[in-house]
Scaffold this motif. Structure first.
Motif, PDB file in Angstrom:
ATOM      1  N   THR A 109       5.695   1.650   3.893  1.00 24.17           N
ATOM      2  CA  THR A 109       4.337   1.179   3.642  1.00 24.17           C
ATOM      3  C   THR A 109       4.184   0.810   2.176  1.00 24.17           C
ATOM      4  O   THR A 109       4.964   1.256   1.331  1.00 24.17           O
ATOM      5  N   THR A 110       3.171   0.018   1.858  1.00 26.16           N
ATOM      6  CA  THR A 110       2.954  -0.377   0.469  1.00 26.16           C
ATOM      7  C   THR A 110       2.552   0.806  -0.405  1.00 26.16           C
ATOM      8  O   THR A 110       2.936   0.879  -1.564  1.00 26.16           O
ATOM      9  N   GLU A 111       1.791   1.750   0.164  1.00 25.40           N
ATOM     10  CA  GLU A 111       1.384   2.921  -0.623  1.00 25.40           C
ATOM     11  C   GLU A 111       2.446   4.014  -0.620  1.00 25.40           C
ATOM     12  O   GLU A 111       2.384   4.949  -1.394  1.00 25.40           O
ATOM     13  N   GLN A 170       7.316  -0.203   0.827  1.00 24.93           N
ATOM     14  CA  GLN A 170       7.572  -1.614   1.083  1.00 24.93           C
ATOM     15  C   GLN A 170       6.885  -2.396  -0.020  1.00 24.93           C
ATOM     16  O   GLN A 170       5.734  -2.142  -0.354  1.00 24.93           O
ATOM     17  N   ASP A 171       7.589  -3.336  -0.584  1.00 22.46           N
ATOM     18  CA  ASP A 171       7.075  -4.140  -1.690  1.00 22.46           C
ATOM     19  C   ASP A 171       7.546  -5.569  -1.462  1.00 22.46           C
ATOM     20  O   ASP A 171       8.276  -5.844  -0.510  1.00 22.46           O
ATOM     21  N   SER A 172       7.135  -6.461  -2.329  1.00 18.64           N
ATOM     22  CA  SER A 172       7.573  -7.851  -2.183  1.00 18.64           C
ATOM     23  C   SER A 172       7.744  -8.481  -3.554  1.00 18.64           C
ATOM     24  O   SER A 172       7.298  -7.960  -4.571  1.00 18.64           O
TER      25      SER A 172
END
Length: 118
Positions: free
Chosen positions: A40-42, A60-62
């Motif tokens: 997850t992003t957090e 998860q990052d981009s």
């Protein structure tokens, strides 16, 4: 430029937990079960304090370029440290592993779908 998705795993070991801290982790164990793990992003924390003192954060990052994976890894490590420090949990042996999903090999289904699209 294309948008790349990065998955970063930050692992470590709880260190010097007090009885109260251990009890707090045990009370929240169901929420942090490895079977509920997700990127997850957090960031998602998983552990099994009854088996061992190890933990894993999944982020998860981009980014736009391949080099952005380094910054994503640094952000993930910083976020994991901040979460642990905010709760007063000691930790050691923090290490990270990152994967650029655009570079991951295609699975059998993905290859089949790609072939059908031609």
């Amino acid at each position: 430029m294309s948008n790349r998705v990065f998955r970063v795993t930050v692992r470590g070991v709880f260190d010097g937990l007090s009885a109260e801290q251990r009890d707090a982790l045990l009370a929240d164990a169901a929420e942090h079960d490895v079977l509920r793990a997700a990127f997850t992003t957090e960031g998602h924390l998983s552990y099994d304090i009854t088996a061992r003192d190890a933990f894993t954060f999944r982020f998860q990052d981009s980014g736009e370029a391949e080099e952005d994976i380094l910054e994503a890894t640094e952000r993930a490590e910083t976020a994991a440290e901040a979460w642990l420090n905010a709760r007063g949990y000691g930790f050691k042996n923090l290490r990270s592993q990152a994967e650029d999903l655009s570079q991951a090999p295609l699975g059998k289904r993905q290859r089949r779908e790609q072939y059908r699209a031609l």
